[in-house]
Design a protein around this motif. Structure first.
Motif, PDB file in Angstrom:
ATOM      1  N   ASN A  30       0.821  -1.215   0.000  1.00 15.61           N
ATOM      2  CA  ASN A  30       0.000   0.000   0.000  1.00 15.61           C
ATOM      3  C   ASN A  30       0.853   1.263   0.000  1.00 15.61           C
ATOM      4  O   ASN A  30       0.528   2.248  -0.671  1.00 15.61           O
ATOM      5  N   LEU A  31       1.954   1.229   0.738  1.00 12.16           N
ATOM      6  CA  LEU A  31       2.859   2.380   0.748  1.00 12.16           C
ATOM      7  C   LEU A  31       3.469   2.596  -0.638  1.00 12.16           C
ATOM      8  O   LEU A  31       3.583   3.736  -1.104  1.00 12.16           O
ATOM      9  N   ALA A  32       3.834   1.517  -1.299  1.00  6.31           N
ATOM     10  CA  ALA A  32       4.395   1.623  -2.644  1.00  6.31           C
ATOM     11  C   ALA A  32       3.369   2.195  -3.617  1.00  6.31           C
ATOM     12  O   ALA A  32       3.701   3.008  -4.485  1.00  6.31           O
ATOM     13  N   VAL A  33       2.122   1.790  -3.472  1.00  7.05           N
ATOM     14  CA  VAL A  33       1.054   2.289  -4.346  1.00  7.05           C
ATOM     15  C   VAL A  33       0.881   3.799  -4.185  1.00  7.05           C
ATOM     16  O   VAL A  33       0.844   4.542  -5.168  1.00  7.05           O
ATOM     17  N   VAL A  34       0.776   4.276  -2.934  1.00  6.68           N
ATOM     18  CA  VAL A  34       0.555   5.710  -2.741  1.00  6.68           C
ATOM     19  C   VAL A  34       1.782   6.519  -3.147  1.00  6.68           C
ATOM     20  O   VAL A  34       1.660   7.668  -3.573  1.00  6.68           O
ATOM     21  N   SER A  35       2.960   5.932  -3.036  1.00  7.01           N
ATOM     22  CA  SER A  35       4.159   6.631  -3.494  1.00  7.01           C
ATOM     23  C   SER A  35       4.138   6.778  -5.008  1.00  7.01           C
ATOM     24  O   SER A  35       4.479   7.834  -5.547  1.00  7.01           O
ATOM     25  N   ALA A  36       3.706   5.734  -5.707  1.00  6.56           N
ATOM     26  CA  ALA A  36       3.586   5.803  -7.161  1.00  6.56           C
ATOM     27  C   ALA A  36       2.481   6.771  -7.568  1.00  6.56           C
ATOM     28  O   ALA A  36       2.618   7.502  -8.560  1.00  6.56           O
ATOM     29  N   ALA A  46       1.808   9.399  -6.219  1.00  7.80           N
ATOM     30  CA  ALA A  46       2.329  10.763  -6.059  1.00  7.80           C
ATOM     31  C   ALA A  46       3.223  11.167  -7.225  1.00  7.80           C
ATOM     32  O   ALA A  46       3.838  12.228  -7.195  1.00  7.80           O
ATOM     33  N   GLY A  47       3.288  10.323  -8.237  1.00  7.57           N
ATOM     34  CA  GLY A  47       4.050  10.656  -9.430  1.00  7.57           C
ATOM     35  C   GLY A  47       5.484  10.175  -9.416  1.00  7.57           C
ATOM     36  O   GLY A  47       6.291  10.596 -10.246  1.00  7.57           O
ATOM     37  N   ARG A  48       5.821   9.269  -8.515  1.00  7.83           N
ATOM     38  CA  ARG A  48       7.180   8.767  -8.431  1.00  7.83           C
ATOM     39  C   ARG A  48       7.322   7.447  -9.180  1.00  7.83           C
ATOM     40  O   ARG A  48       6.357   6.710  -9.347  1.00  7.83           O
ATOM     41  N   LYS A  49       8.547   7.161  -9.584  1.00  6.26           N
ATOM     42  CA  LYS A  49       8.873   5.851 -10.125  1.00  6.26           C
ATOM     43  C   LYS A  49       9.336   4.992  -8.963  1.00  6.26           C
ATOM     44  O   LYS A  49      10.349   5.284  -8.326  1.00  6.26           O
ATOM     45  N   VAL A  50       8.586   3.957  -8.670  1.00  2.00           N
ATOM     46  CA  VAL A  50       8.814   3.137  -7.485  1.00  2.00           C
ATOM     47  C   VAL A  50       9.093   1.693  -7.894  1.00  2.00           C
ATOM     48  O   VAL A  50       8.397   1.140  -8.751  1.00  2.00           O
ATOM     49  N   ILE A  51      10.106   1.101  -7.291  1.00  2.00           N
ATOM     50  CA  ILE A  51      10.360  -0.330  -7.457  1.00  2.00           C
ATOM     51  C   ILE A  51      10.168  -1.005  -6.109  1.00  2.00           C
ATOM     52  O   ILE A  51      10.783  -0.628  -5.117  1.00  2.00           O
ATOM     53  N   GLY A  92       0.617  -2.619 -13.737  1.00  2.00           N
ATOM     54  CA  GLY A  92      -0.678  -2.070 -14.116  1.00  2.00           C
ATOM     55  C   GLY A  92      -0.981  -0.785 -13.385  1.00  2.00           C
ATOM     56  O   GLY A  92      -1.967  -0.123 -13.672  1.00  2.00           O
ATOM     57  N   ILE A  93      -0.125  -0.425 -12.426  1.00  2.00           N
ATOM     58  CA  ILE A  93      -0.234   0.837 -11.702  1.00  2.00           C
ATOM     59  C   ILE A  93       0.871   1.744 -12.205  1.00  2.00           C
ATOM     60  O   ILE A  93       2.049   1.384 -12.145  1.00  2.00           O
ATOM     61  N   GLU A  94       0.505   2.893 -12.710  1.00  2.00           N
ATOM     62  CA  GLU A  94       1.488   3.786 -13.300  1.00  2.00           C
ATOM     63  C   GLU A  94       2.583   4.148 -12.290  1.00  2.00           C
ATOM     64  O   GLU A  94       2.302   4.577 -11.174  1.00  2.00           O
ATOM     65  N   GLY A  95       3.817   3.942 -12.691  1.00  2.00           N
ATOM     66  CA  GLY A  95       4.946   4.299 -11.845  1.00  2.00           C
ATOM     67  C   GLY A  95       5.427   3.212 -10.916  1.00  2.00           C
ATOM     68  O   GLY A  95       6.505   3.343 -10.311  1.00  2.00           O
ATOM     69  N   LEU A  96       4.666   2.124 -10.782  1.00  3.00           N
ATOM     70  CA  LEU A  96       5.027   1.070  -9.832  1.00  3.00           C
ATOM     71  C   LEU A  96       5.476  -0.201 -10.555  1.00  3.00           C
ATOM     72  O   LEU A  96       4.730  -0.764 -11.346  1.00  3.00           O
ATOM     73  N   SER A  97       6.700  -0.643 -10.259  1.00  5.53           N
ATOM     74  CA  SER A  97       7.246  -1.884 -10.795  1.00  5.53           C
ATOM     75  C   SER A  97       7.629  -2.799  -9.635  1.00  5.53           C
ATOM     76  O   SER A  97       7.841  -2.342  -8.509  1.00  5.53           O
ATOM     77  N   GLN A 147      12.333   5.774  -5.869  1.00  5.70           N
ATOM     78  CA  GLN A 147      12.248   5.184  -4.539  1.00  5.70           C
ATOM     79  C   GLN A 147      12.207   3.662  -4.679  1.00  5.70           C
ATOM     80  O   GLN A 147      11.566   3.122  -5.570  1.00  5.70           O
ATOM     81  N   ILE A 148      12.928   2.985  -3.786  1.00  6.47           N
ATOM     82  CA  ILE A 148      12.985   1.535  -3.792  1.00  6.47           C
ATOM     83  C   ILE A 148      12.593   1.030  -2.410  1.00  6.47           C
ATOM     84  O   ILE A 148      13.174   1.454  -1.402  1.00  6.47           O
ATOM     85  N   PHE A 149      11.621   0.137  -2.360  1.00 10.44           N
ATOM     86  CA  PHE A 149      11.191  -0.462  -1.102  1.00 10.44           C
ATOM     87  C   PHE A 149      11.559  -1.946  -1.106  1.00 10.44           C
ATOM     88  O   PHE A 149      11.266  -2.658  -2.069  1.00 10.44           O
ATOM     89  N   PHE A 150      12.183  -2.407  -0.022  1.00 10.23           N
ATOM     90  CA  PHE A 150      12.580  -3.810   0.102  1.00 10.23           C
ATOM     91  C   PHE A 150      11.718  -4.507   1.143  1.00 10.23           C
ATOM     92  O   PHE A 150      11.697  -4.105   2.308  1.00 10.23           O
ATOM     93  N   ASP A 151      11.034  -5.560   0.733  1.00  9.65           N
ATOM     94  CA  ASP A 151      10.274  -6.391   1.662  1.00  9.65           C
ATOM     95  C   ASP A 151      11.220  -7.454   2.195  1.00  9.65           C
ATOM     96  O   ASP A 151      11.796  -8.232   1.431  1.00  9.65           O
ATOM     97  N   THR A 152      11.405  -7.509   3.510  1.00  6.92           N
ATOM     98  CA  THR A 152      12.372  -8.430   4.109  1.00  6.92           C
ATOM     99  C   THR A 152      11.708  -9.295   5.183  1.00  6.92           C
ATOM    100  O   THR A 152      10.616  -8.971   5.670  1.00  6.92           O
TER     101      THR A 152
END
Length: 221
Positions: free
Chosen positions: A58-64, A66-71, A113-118, A151-156
């Motif tokens: 969910n955090l990655a979705v809202v970051s994307a 906001a117009g960011r490129k998120v991995i 399928g969400i713009e900006g989110l990979s 921005q890059i988020f790591f699930d650990t």
């Protein structure tokens, strides 16, 4: 877009109080990075089943949004789940980048399928996750991904259970700790913070999940 992904609150009901809570979390992280950029963030928890992966997605979705490129990277090399959530193949992924230097120039990331989110799935599971996290090649992977994203988020995995998250935290700009109201034991939360402090990780905050509140909030992250 997978059916499970559509169930994420930031997609199914983005204007809900829960969706607003995630946007607040995004803003708080922005303010936490005024002095030092938070481009790579490790997200971990004290124990299992505390809402870490859902919070992260969910955090990655809202970051994307906001117009960011998120991995979003699945760095849980023991029990990866992001490929299931996003309905993606897991034949190649993070471990592929560690083993195959040629992938550094063209990471095997998936569109969502969400713009900006990979998403970069875990890839084949290794026999030595902690050693892989601490390797020089992992540092090179983070640098390579930074060329493709804002921005890059790591699930650990949970930081109390294994050392993977603490090891990776030494290479990231910050760490976000997820704890669950009414579930996470206080001593586990303390131990989680101590494990991160021992490696001089930058703990930027804690997310309390499954909080029950009155009024229009029946339960929110």
């Amino acid at each position: 877009m997978s059916d499970k992904l559509k169930d994420l609150i930031t997609i199914s009901d983005p204007r809900s109080p829960i969706g607003e809570a995630y946007r607040t979390l995004r803003t708080n992280l922005d303010f936490a990075s005024l002095d030092q950029a938070l481009k790579s963030i490790v997200v971990t928890s004290a124990g299992v089943g505390e809402g870490k992966s859902t919070t992260l997605a969910n955090l990655a979705v809202v970051s994307a949004q906001a117009g960011r490129k998120v991995i979003l990277v699945d760095a849980d090399l023991r029990r990866p789940t992001l490929h299931q959530l996003f309905d993606l193949s897991n034949e190649v992924g993070l471990t592929t980048m560690v083993l195959d230097e040629s992938t550094l120039a063209s990471p095997p990331i998936h569109e969502t399928g969400i713009e900006g989110l990979s998403v970069l799935t875990s890839g084949p599971l290794p026999p030595n996750p902690a050693e892989l996290m601490g390797s020089r090649r992992m540092t090179e992977v983070i640098v390579a991904l930074a060329e493709w994203a804002d921005q890059i988020f790591f699930d650990t995995p949970p930081v109390v259970a294994v050392t993977d998250a603490a090891v990776l935290a030494t290479k990231a700009d910050g760490v976000l700790l997820v704890v669950s109201a009414g579930k996470t034991r206080r001593e586990y939360a303390r131990t989680a913070v101590q494990r991160l402090e021992q490696v001089n990780a930058r703990l930027v905050g804690t997310v309390l999940t499954n909080v029950q509140a009155g009024g229009s909030f029946s339960g929110y992250y």
